[in-house]
Write an enzyme that holds these catalytic residues in place. Structure first.
Site, PDB file in Angstrom:
ATOM      1  N   ARG A  65      41.518  35.645  35.680  1.00 20.98           N
ATOM      2  CA  ARG A  65      41.650  33.981  35.417  1.00 20.98           C
ATOM      3  C   ARG A  65      41.727  33.437  34.222  1.00 20.98           C
ATOM      4  O   ARG A  65      42.613  32.545  34.011  1.00 20.98           O
ATOM      5  CB  ARG A  65      40.093  33.350  35.934  1.00 20.98           C
ATOM      6  CG  ARG A  65      39.979  33.991  37.534  1.00 20.98           C
ATOM      7  CD  ARG A  65      38.321  33.650  38.014  1.00 20.98           C
ATOM      8  NE  ARG A  65      37.559  34.172  37.001  1.00 20.98           N
ATOM      9  CZ  ARG A  65      36.199  34.007  36.917  1.00 20.98           C
ATOM     10  NH1 ARG A  65      35.525  32.924  37.194  1.00 20.98           N
ATOM     11  NH2 ARG A  65      35.341  34.628  36.048  1.00 20.98           N
ATOM     12  N   ASN A  87      37.538  33.151  41.474  1.00 22.15           N
ATOM     13  CA  ASN A  87      37.131  34.541  42.258  1.00 22.15           C
ATOM     14  C   ASN A  87      36.619  34.457  43.611  1.00 22.15           C
ATOM     15  O   ASN A  87      35.801  33.252  43.703  1.00 22.15           O
ATOM     16  CB  ASN A  87      36.268  35.347  41.632  1.00 22.15           C
ATOM     17  CG  ASN A  87      36.670  36.148  40.128  1.00 22.15           C
ATOM     18  OD1 ASN A  87      38.074  36.201  39.941  1.00 22.15           O
ATOM     19  ND2 ASN A  87      35.978  36.485  39.112  1.00 22.15           N
TER      20      ASN A  87
END
Length: 140
Positions: free
Chosen positions: A65, A83
């Protein structure tokens, strides 16, 4: 003569992209008349597009990320990523078509240094009138 050659090249490119399905998609309205009198593909950089994505593989616990946000900011892409409980990373992208396609390619093939991408899925890119997001953020 050069203008005519450019026009022919653009039309052939348009036909090939139409036949073989360019991921960003083109239609006949994408052909415009250029400043020098020839016909060429319109620049889609001024138009904004959005799509959703989900990346599968080893993409959690490897700073995926963080690197996604860095890459999006470098390309000028806005949106978000997070996530999932299934071990994937999903999100939304907004930006000009060229940058959006570069981001999609990065998500499919590169990712963070320690990630291992098995596949990436994208919704079809849809044209939007304005950005929905002011930046690219990591959601938790």
């Amino acid at each position: 003569m050069a203008n005519r050659c450019n026009s022919i090249l653009v039309v052939r490119t348009f036909v090939l992209l139409s036949l073989f399905g360019y991921p960003g998609g083109y239609s006949s309205k994408d052909l415009r008349t250029s400043d020098f009198g020839g016909t060429m593909a319109a620049s889609k950089s001024a138009q904004l597009f959005a799509c959703n994505f989900e990346v599968f593989g080893r993409v959690q616990g490897v700073f995926f990320r963080k690197f996604t946000a860095q890459t999006a900011n470098t390309l000028g892409i806005k949106g978000w990523c997070m996530n999932t409980k299934d071990g994937t990373v999903k999100g939304q992208l907004e930006g000009p078509l060229q940058q959006l396609n570069e981001m999609k390619h990065w998500l499919q093939t590169k990712g963070s240094p320690q990630s291992s991408i098995t596949k990436a899925e994208f919704s079809p890119a849809k044209e939007i009138d304005a950005y929905t997001f002011s930046s690219f953020e990591i959601r938790r």
